[in-house]
Design a protein around this motif. Structure first.
Motif, PDB file in Angstrom:
ATOM      1  N   LEU A  57       0.893  -1.185  -0.219  1.00  0.00           N
ATOM      2  CA  LEU A  57       0.056   0.028  -0.032  1.00  0.00           C
ATOM      3  C   LEU A  57       0.783   1.264   0.004  1.00  0.00           C
ATOM      4  CD1 LEU A  57      -2.530  -0.981   2.587  1.00  0.00           C
ATOM      5  CD2 LEU A  57      -2.923  -1.238   0.043  1.00  0.00           C
ATOM      6  N   ALA A  58       0.631   1.972  -0.975  1.00  0.00           N
ATOM      7  CA  ALA A  58       1.547   3.135  -1.192  1.00  0.00           C
ATOM      8  C   ALA A  58       1.827   4.190   0.213  1.00  0.00           C
ATOM      9  CB  ALA A  58       1.153   3.962  -2.348  1.00  0.00           C
ATOM     10  N   HIS A  59       0.567   4.426   0.708  1.00  0.00           N
ATOM     11  CA  HIS A  59       0.584   5.116   1.934  1.00  0.00           C
ATOM     12  C   HIS A  59       1.255   4.572   3.257  1.00  0.00           C
ATOM     13  CE1 HIS A  59      -2.890   2.879   2.781  1.00  0.00           C
ATOM     14  NE2 HIS A  59      -2.938   3.098   4.062  1.00  0.00           N
ATOM     15  N   LEU A  60       1.578   3.414   3.106  1.00  0.00           N
ATOM     16  CA  LEU A  60       2.323   2.768   4.089  1.00  0.00           C
ATOM     17  C   LEU A  60       3.764   2.122   3.710  1.00  0.00           C
ATOM     18  CD1 LEU A  60      -0.567   0.194   5.351  1.00  0.00           C
ATOM     19  CD2 LEU A  60       0.233   2.701   6.243  1.00  0.00           C
ATOM     20  N   ASP A  61       4.073   2.764   2.642  1.00  0.00           N
ATOM     21  CA  ASP A  61       5.490   2.249   2.417  1.00  0.00           C
ATOM     22  C   ASP A  61       6.523   3.177   2.834  1.00  0.00           C
ATOM     23  OD1 ASP A  61       7.374   1.206   0.483  1.00  0.00           O
ATOM     24  OD2 ASP A  61       7.282   2.662  -1.269  1.00  0.00           O
ATOM     25  N   LYS A  62       7.084   2.737   3.849  1.00  0.00           N
ATOM     26  CA  LYS A  62       7.963   3.022   4.751  1.00  0.00           C
ATOM     27  C   LYS A  62       8.365   2.423   5.981  1.00  0.00           C
ATOM     28  CE  LYS A  62       4.713   5.547   7.749  1.00  0.00           C
ATOM     29  NZ  LYS A  62       4.270   6.863   8.406  1.00  0.00           N
ATOM     30  N   PRO A  63       9.563   2.393   6.611  1.00  0.00           N
ATOM     31  CA  PRO A  63      10.000   1.475   7.540  1.00  0.00           C
ATOM     32  C   PRO A  63       9.187   1.885   8.672  1.00  0.00           C
ATOM     33  CG  PRO A  63      12.054   2.534   6.426  1.00  0.00           C
ATOM     34  CD  PRO A  63      10.976   3.283   6.048  1.00  0.00           C
ATOM     35  N   PHE A  64       8.956   1.032   9.734  1.00  0.00           N
ATOM     36  CA  PHE A  64       8.428   1.001  10.946  1.00  0.00           C
ATOM     37  C   PHE A  64       9.151   0.483  12.100  1.00  0.00           C
ATOM     38  CE2 PHE A  64       4.681   1.195   8.147  1.00  0.00           C
ATOM     39  CZ  PHE A  64       3.829   2.129   8.471  1.00  0.00           C
ATOM     40  N   ASP A  65       9.132   1.082  13.211  1.00  0.00           N
ATOM     41  CA  ASP A  65      10.000   0.977  14.183  1.00  0.00           C
ATOM     42  C   ASP A  65       9.238  -0.257  15.144  1.00  0.00           C
ATOM     43  OD1 ASP A  65      11.736   2.742  13.440  1.00  0.00           O
ATOM     44  OD2 ASP A  65      11.504   4.163  14.981  1.00  0.00           O
ATOM     45  N   TYR A  66      10.108  -1.298  15.489  1.00  0.00           N
ATOM     46  CA  TYR A  66       9.467  -2.335  16.556  1.00  0.00           C
ATOM     47  C   TYR A  66      10.856  -2.492  17.507  1.00  0.00           C
ATOM     48  CZ  TYR A  66       5.805  -3.607  13.532  1.00  0.00           C
ATOM     49  OH  TYR A  66       4.824  -3.556  12.540  1.00  0.00           O
ATOM     50  N   LEU A  67      10.323  -2.929  18.760  1.00  0.00           N
ATOM     51  CA  LEU A  67      11.261  -3.569  19.839  1.00  0.00           C
ATOM     52  C   LEU A  67      11.611  -4.759  19.573  1.00  0.00           C
ATOM     53  CD1 LEU A  67      11.993  -2.237  22.811  1.00  0.00           C
ATOM     54  CD2 LEU A  67      10.366  -3.628  23.715  1.00  0.00           C
ATOM     55  N   VAL A  68      13.012  -4.951  19.823  1.00  0.00           N
ATOM     56  CA  VAL A  68      13.671  -6.197  19.564  1.00  0.00           C
ATOM     57  C   VAL A  68      13.769  -6.734  21.176  1.00  0.00           C
ATOM     58  CG1 VAL A  68      15.745  -7.265  19.011  1.00  0.00           C
ATOM     59  CG2 VAL A  68      15.007  -5.212  17.700  1.00  0.00           C
ATOM     60  N   PRO A  69      13.126  -7.900  21.306  1.00  0.00           N
ATOM     61  CA  PRO A  69      13.269  -8.838  22.593  1.00  0.00           C
ATOM     62  C   PRO A  69      14.444  -9.139  22.624  1.00  0.00           C
ATOM     63  CG  PRO A  69      10.998  -9.307  21.546  1.00  0.00           C
ATOM     64  CD  PRO A  69      12.100  -8.452  20.241  1.00  0.00           C
ATOM     65  N   ARG A  70      14.941  -9.417  24.131  1.00  0.00           N
ATOM     66  CA  ARG A  70      16.334  -9.938  24.223  1.00  0.00           C
ATOM     67  C   ARG A  70      16.366 -11.223  23.532  1.00  0.00           C
ATOM     68  NH1 ARG A  70      20.314  -9.173  28.370  1.00  0.00           N
ATOM     69  NH2 ARG A  70      19.302  -7.260  29.179  1.00  0.00           N
ATOM     70  N   LYS A  71      15.506 -12.073  23.487  1.00  0.00           N
ATOM     71  CA  LYS A  71      15.600 -13.501  23.122  1.00  0.00           C
ATOM     72  C   LYS A  71      15.855 -13.562  21.962  1.00  0.00           C
ATOM     73  CE  LYS A  71      10.670 -14.194  22.651  1.00  0.00           C
ATOM     74  NZ  LYS A  71       9.427 -15.014  23.308  1.00  0.00           N
ATOM     75  N   LEU A  72      15.392 -12.427  21.019  1.00  0.00           N
ATOM     76  CA  LEU A  72      15.688 -12.245  19.607  1.00  0.00           C
ATOM     77  C   LEU A  72      16.950 -11.431  19.177  1.00  0.00           C
ATOM     78  CD1 LEU A  72      11.900 -11.695  18.378  1.00  0.00           C
ATOM     79  CD2 LEU A  72      13.164 -14.040  18.439  1.00  0.00           C
ATOM     80  N   ASP A  73      17.706 -11.045  20.131  1.00  0.00           N
ATOM     81  CA  ASP A  73      18.844 -10.085  19.775  1.00  0.00           C
ATOM     82  C   ASP A  73      19.825 -10.532  18.671  1.00  0.00           C
ATOM     83  OD1 ASP A  73      20.454  -7.964  20.022  1.00  0.00           O
ATOM     84  OD2 ASP A  73      21.441  -8.726  21.692  1.00  0.00           O
ATOM     85  N   ALA A  74      20.005 -11.789  19.021  1.00  0.00           N
ATOM     86  CA  ALA A  74      21.180 -12.522  17.939  1.00  0.00           C
ATOM     87  C   ALA A  74      20.755 -12.676  16.606  1.00  0.00           C
ATOM     88  CB  ALA A  74      21.879 -13.682  18.625  1.00  0.00           C
ATOM     89  N   ASP A  75      19.445 -13.124  16.579  1.00  0.00           N
ATOM     90  CA  ASP A  75      18.857 -13.131  15.118  1.00  0.00           C
ATOM     91  C   ASP A  75      18.218 -12.141  14.296  1.00  0.00           C
ATOM     92  OD1 ASP A  75      19.606 -15.896  15.636  1.00  0.00           O
ATOM     93  OD2 ASP A  75      17.504 -16.416  16.537  1.00  0.00           O
ATOM     94  N   VAL A  76      18.103 -10.895  14.968  1.00  0.00           N
ATOM     95  CA  VAL A  76      17.729  -9.756  14.253  1.00  0.00           C
ATOM     96  C   VAL A  76      18.790  -9.029  14.049  1.00  0.00           C
ATOM     97  CG1 VAL A  76      16.095  -7.823  14.596  1.00  0.00           C
ATOM     98  CG2 VAL A  76      15.466  -9.889  15.826  1.00  0.00           C
TER      99      VAL A  76
END
Length: 686
Positions: A57-76
């Motif tokens: 969708l053109a009006h949502l074509d931008k990066p969005f911020d998300y929180l990285v949980p500690r348990k996913l730190d190494a894989d993200v």
């Protein structure tokens, strides 16, 4: 109602049941909210991930911020795939970068999970996707679907085979191969230079070997190469040339039809830096080559380079954008020259790379345009419309004494169209009014649209039952040639039955444009039939495309010094055929460029088409904030798709047009209005 004993169940009132269910639902919702509100332990460093969400969708074509949980730190990691919660759904996304904090005022939603720790989206390709989306008025999610192949988990878990040591990098051999043009260019590749050239290949040139030498020279400078060719047959030829020049295992093939596992394996080899040389079709244009030093495209006028999926980018433009962003060398090559390539030379963005005229004349076959002679017309006035004049027939006979002969015919099938042999009215189907054709000599006519057979057809104008063929396909042509030369093998190459190569023995090969096989040692004679038919197409690029097809076929002939001949059946006064006789793709492209400029057509201007229901197209056009000098052409009917409106602007306003189209699409998406298909600089307007 009450029971008679303690063991009997008591009936409950309906209202009480509803109240109890409601209370249970409220408790579940509260528990869910409590669970969702439970604080997430963030990653200790760079706890915010910026994610490109797969939402077209053109009006949502931008990066969005998300929180990285500690348990996913190494894989993200930047470039990895993740799952995020977006608009109440779990959707895919790519991590663009990790940052320390977000400027989002509210609480960040945590990532749902890390799909893989494999960084498949490089920063260069992420930037390229943004530029291509802006250029073609699309969204980055659509571009990324073209750039990054679907994940294949089994392949991803396997280690990539290491590249063999010490590829063969003979710079002097590469310079010698390019000597007829200019060995300074390939030497610049080897010393880290980034020349940008439009290359006119000599007739009968071994262009796959030349591309391989260019890649080898670039690899000698420690940089990678990306080579794009039209189809899988060309990929195979360049693959063989690279193996001969570099040795086995130093390059990969990247094509869309390779299969999910093979394509992803090749992609990972490039992404992980194990392969520095890539050859492929348009699917390879976004390959994440490390330290990219050269992008090359062969025969950039081929319509296979036009992506049929949104946002419809052209491979040539993708590669030129990469070259500009990554400051690498450019090689745009072919036997013919497109107007777009000529524009690069005209503006000084690229230099012309071609051999001297004396070298061209020595390498070219003898080219002649023929029709019925005055003597033939005197004997038979109908000879003017003959498909194969006597001079062409004699050229085939003479060529067969020395090797194979190629006959190019512009239509595939047997008799692709039919007409009444008395009044010349086109024969159509009684069920759907579609055109009739004859699929095989032993079968009755049938409709090309609905397949209904018409064994008892009669002309609606004069009642006659006789049929004639105004256009003959390659199978009928092969049948006629087989009767004329009964002792010679006749091969057909078209559609799904495309031959890759034929040997040097005498034989006739009847092929449609683009399906001509390569002959060992070259063809003794090439005959181009029905040139009038190719020139009769109602298209902006008719002359350019016709000459490209003829040059590609003629380049398969032996040089004139070895007896190679090309005979084109057509009007000797036609300018396009005369460009073939002179073997002058550059001069022809210059004339086409001048005509396009005078008519305000691409590449001197920029075009965009809007296709959809008439009301939707009109409302979309009304919402466009067009730059100065914009023109609206149409709308005109566009078949079952509704209507088509063309927007034309000066070339300098192309960026403003793309931005206006993106904003218009964003507003329509946000308001959930019906979609309008937008194409910027389409290859054709039909």
């Amino acid at each position: 109602m009450t029971g008679t004993g303690d063991d009997e169940p008591q009936l409950e009132l309906p209202g009480l049941v509803r109240a109890r269910d409601t209370a249970r639902a409220v408790r579940k919702q509260a528990a869910a909210r409590s669970k969702q509100a439970k604080p997430v332990d963030p990653a200790p460093e760079l706890p915010v991930a910026r994610v490109l969400v797969d939402v077209p969708l053109a009006h949502l074509d931008k990066p969005f911020d998300y929180l990285v949980p500690r348990k996913l730190d190494a894989d993200v990691v930047p470039g990895s795939r993740v799952k995020v919660r977006f608009a109440g759904q779990d959707v895919d996304g790519f991590v663009v970068e990790r940052i320390a904090e977000s400027d989002h005022p509210g609480r960040l939603t945590p990532l749902r999970r890390a799909v893989s720790a494999e960084p498949v989206l490089s920063p260069e390709v992420a930037r390229l996707s943004e530029l291509v989306a802006a250029r073609y008025a699309g969204t980055r999610s659509d571009v990324l679907r073209l750039a990054v192949p679907p994940r294949h988990a089994t392949v991803e878990k396997q280690p990539t085979a290491p590249t063999p040591d010490s590829p063969r990098l003979d710079i002097e051999a590469a310079a010698h191969a390019w000597q007829p043009y200019d060995d300074a260019t390939v030497r610049a590749f080897a010393t880290g230079g980034s020349p940008r050239v439009v290359w006119s290949a000599l007739p009968a040139a071994d262009w796959p070997a030349l591309l391989a030498h260019a890649a080898a020279a670039t690899l000698a400078s420690g940089r990678g190469s990306l080579l794009c060719v039209p189809d899988h047959r060309d990929v195979t030829r360049v693959d063989e040339a690279l193996t001969a020049v570099l040795g086995a295992g130093h390059h990969v093939l990247l094509t869309a039809d390779a299969g999910p596992a093979a394509r992803y394996r090749a992609f990972l080899a490039v992404s992980r830096g194990e392969a520095r040389v890539v050859v492929g079709t348009r699917a390879a244009a976004f390959a994440p080559v490390h330290d990219l030093g050269l992008v090359a495209i062969w025969d950039d006028g081929d319509d296979l380079y036009a992506e049929p999926r949104a946002p419809y980018p052209h491979t040539r433009e993708v590669l030129l954008t990469r070259a500009h962003e990554q400051s690498c060398a450019v090689l745009v090559g072919g036997f013919a020259r497109t107007v777009e390539a000529e524009y690069l030379v005209r503006t000084g963005w690229a230099a012309e790379l071609s051999a001297p005229r004396t070298t061209v004349r020595a390498a070219a076959p003898q080219v002649a345009v023929t029709g019925a002679t005055d003597q033939e017309l005197a004997r038979d006035p109908r000879a003017r419309s003959a498909r194969l004049p006597r001079s062409a027939f004699e050229a085939i006979r003479a060529g067969l004494e020395h090797g194979p002969v190629l006959i190019q015919t512009p239509r595939q099938g047997y008799l692709p169209s039919l007409a009444c042999d008395r009044c010349r009215t086109p024969a159509t189907c009684r069920a759907c009014r579609g055109p009739l054709h004859l699929p095989k000599p032993s079968e009755p006519p049938e409709c090309r649209w609905c397949g209904t057979p018409e064994p008892q057809w009669a002309c609606g104008e004069c009642g006659n039952r006789g049929l004639r063929a105004p256009v003959v396909g390659e199978r009928r042509t092969a049948e006629e040639i087989g009767r004329a030369f009964p002792a010679v093998p006749v091969h057909s190459s078209s559609g799904e039955r495309v031959l890759a190569r034929v040997d040097a023995k005498p034989a006739v090969v009847v092929a449609t444009p683009g399906a001509e096989p390569v002959a060992d040692g070259g063809y003794a004679c090439v005959v181009l039939l029905d040139t009038w038919l190719m020139l009769a197409r109602p298209d902006l690029r008719t002359a350019e495309e016709s000459l490209r097809r003829w040059l590609d076929a003629a380049a398969l002939a032996r040089p004139g010094g070895r007896g190679g001949r090309v005979v084109a059946v057509g009007d000797p006064a036609d300018q396009t055929l005369q460009a073939l006789v002179r073997w002058d793709p550059s001069g022809f492209a210059q004339r086409e460029m001048a005509e396009r400029q005078s008519a305000h057509l691409p590449p001197a201007s920029r075009l965009a088409t809007l296709v959809g229901a008439e009301a939707d197209v009109q409302s979309a056009a009304a919402a466009l904030e067009l730059p100065d000098g914009a023109e609206l052409l149409g709308p005109v009917p566009a078949g079952d798709d509704g209507v088509r409106l063309v927007v034309r602007v000066p070339r300098a306003s192309g960026g403003a047009l793309s931005r206006a189209l993106v904003e218009m699409q964003g507003v329509r998406d946000a308001k959930k209005l019906p979609a309008v298909r937008v194409q910027v600089d389409p290859v054709a307007l039909d």
